[in-house]
Design a protein around this motif. Sequence first.
Motif, short mmCIF file in Angstrom:
data_model
loop_
_atom_site.label_atom_id
_atom_site.label_comp_id
_atom_site.label_asym_id
_atom_site.label_seq_id
_atom_site.Cartn_x
_atom_site.Cartn_y
_atom_site.Cartn_z
N LEU A 349 -1.89 46.12 -8.76
CA LEU A 349 -0.46 45.82 -8.88
C LEU A 349 0.25 46.91 -9.67
O LEU A 349 -0.31 47.43 -10.64
N ASP A 350 1.46 47.23 -9.25
CA ASP A 350 2.34 48.02 -10.12
C ASP A 350 3.78 47.56 -9.96
O ASP A 350 4.08 46.64 -9.22
N SER A 351 4.65 48.21 -10.70
CA SER A 351 6.10 47.97 -10.76
C SER A 351 6.43 47.04 -11.92
O SER A 351 6.40 45.82 -11.81
N GLY A 352 6.72 47.67 -13.05
CA GLY A 352 7.16 46.92 -14.22
C GLY A 352 6.13 46.76 -15.31
O GLY A 352 6.44 46.18 -16.36
N VAL A 353 4.91 47.26 -15.11
CA VAL A 353 3.90 47.15 -16.17
C VAL A 353 4.30 48.11 -17.30
O VAL A 353 4.48 49.31 -17.06
N ARG A 354 4.47 47.57 -18.48
CA ARG A 354 4.92 48.38 -19.61
C ARG A 354 3.98 48.34 -20.80
O ARG A 354 4.17 49.09 -21.77
N SER A 355 3.01 47.42 -20.76
CA SER A 355 2.20 47.20 -21.97
C SER A 355 0.85 46.61 -21.60
O SER A 355 0.62 46.19 -20.46
N GLY A 356 -0.01 46.52 -22.61
CA GLY A 356 -1.30 45.89 -22.42
C GLY A 356 -1.18 44.40 -22.15
O GLY A 356 -2.00 43.81 -21.44
N SER A 357 -0.15 43.81 -22.70
CA SER A 357 0.08 42.38 -22.46
C SER A 357 0.48 42.15 -20.99
O SER A 357 0.02 41.20 -20.36
N ASP A 358 1.28 43.06 -20.44
CA ASP A 358 1.64 42.97 -19.01
C ASP A 358 0.38 43.13 -18.15
O ASP A 358 0.21 42.44 -17.14
N MET A 359 -0.47 44.05 -18.56
CA MET A 359 -1.71 44.29 -17.83
C MET A 359 -2.54 43.01 -17.79
O MET A 359 -3.08 42.63 -16.74
N PHE A 360 -2.63 42.37 -18.94
CA PHE A 360 -3.39 41.12 -19.05
C PHE A 360 -2.84 40.08 -18.06
O PHE A 360 -3.58 39.43 -17.33
N LYS A 361 -1.52 39.95 -18.03
CA LYS A 361 -0.89 38.94 -17.15
C LYS A 361 -1.21 39.23 -15.68
O LYS A 361 -1.52 38.32 -14.91
N ALA A 362 -1.13 40.50 -15.31
CA ALA A 362 -1.39 40.86 -13.90
C ALA A 362 -2.84 40.57 -13.54
O ALA A 362 -3.13 40.04 -12.46
N LEU A 363 -3.76 40.88 -14.45
CA LEU A 363 -5.17 40.61 -14.16
C LEU A 363 -5.43 39.10 -14.08
O LEU A 363 -6.19 38.64 -13.22
N ALA A 364 -4.77 38.35 -14.97
CA ALA A 364 -4.95 36.89 -14.94
C ALA A 364 -4.43 36.31 -13.63
O ALA A 364 -4.96 35.33 -13.12
#
Length: 423
Positions: A349-364
């Motif tokens: 996924l991409d578009s709007g990932v700005r942080s490690g917390s965003d990364m976590f949400k996408a993986l979840a």
Amino acid sequence: MNFGRDTQSAIYRAGAQGQRPPVPAAWEELERAARLAMSPAAWAYVAGSSGSERTADTNRAAFDAVRIVPRVLRDVSQRDLSVEIFGHRYPTPLLAAPVGVLELVHPLADLAIARAAAALGVPYVLSSQASVPMETVAAEMGGAPHWFQLYWSSDDDLVASFVERAEATGAHAIVVTLDTHMLGWRPRDLDAAFLPFIHGQGIAQYTSDPIFDRLVTRRLENPPPTASKPRVSPATLRTLVNMTNNYPGQFFRNLRSGRPRAAVETFLEVFSRSSLTWANLMFLREHTSLPIVLKGIQHADDARLALDHGVDGLIVSNHAGRQIDGAIGSLDALPSVAEVVNGRIPVLLDSGVRSGSDMFKALALGADAVLVGRPYAYGMSVAGTAGAEAVLRNIIAEFDLVLGLSGHSAAGTLSSDAVVRAG
Ligand code: FNR
């Protein structure tokens, strides 16, 4: 692995010796610094999205609407951030997205992010619209992982040539970007009347290609009857000088030959193919043994069709909101795509990932990995290679800390029970 703690520690210890990090850690501060570092035209091109830029806002809102639910007392002292994609184990689930025309951002252009990504083992997806030929970038990376992103040209031979070259550089995958067969309506660029390609910027993959070279020669030998000579003015002369400077080889020889201008015109003619359908994927399959990844998927039915056509991976992306105004947030599209795919092929996924917390949400929510584009471009604009590396490092460090602090010890095992929807 203690990537987060080690990164924090290095920053604080350097601080005790009077050193500050090369880029701000907070997104808004990084954005502000990048805006100051770039020329107005570069900022418009890199930061601008389509229309009223609502899709870019929606991308962010989609992340804001998901909340992480921490768990405790689970021994998270050892954390594994690594992921396996297409038989390659990467140290973290972060990739550097293909971003074209990086010469607008920093003189080192693609080489800055290539070095930064290689230092961290972050796979870098080389863009079709790069400012530096793929062979040079891959050599700079010295065997570190990279993929190649393809814009499907209207010329089949050129498509085959790009893919062959990418394979020869050791790319791990071919990413076909499907959402940009026409350029989105981008008011910031329209108001500046600035498109980098017309100035010969961001076409290095083309001007270094033997098939493209042949197309340019053909155009020079048989100019199209509609070809008009531009009116001579200071602006057209400036553009001609820029084009010629951006063309490989000797300036005056190029100027006399007319090749730089013919190359720009040829590029504009063959750049993309809006008639592309699922049936065309067979052509690519015949020309490469590399995994084929489709970028720009936003609908579960397209994910289903991709599986039917034997595609190897998907990137859920709306091109950072640069193509359609008023579209759904990329993260909002992820769960239904992941559900259809059901683990059969990697979903990124991409578009709007700005942080490690965003990364976590996408993986979840079902992503196997994420990509970032603007974040590292902003880092580059502020501090070149060190800036790009710091941005990637900060995102990974925060991801590691969020992972552990929310009670998880492996990036690869996050599931939707780690998050809830706001409200
Ligand atoms: C892009 N993107 C892009 N995508 C692609 O497939 N080929 C390309 O050449 C480019 N070029 C490009 C230029 C610029 C200036 C931007 C901002 C983006 C899209 C990119 O790969 C990715 O999808 C987004 O940038 C991801 O969103 P964020 O991380 O920028 O929010």
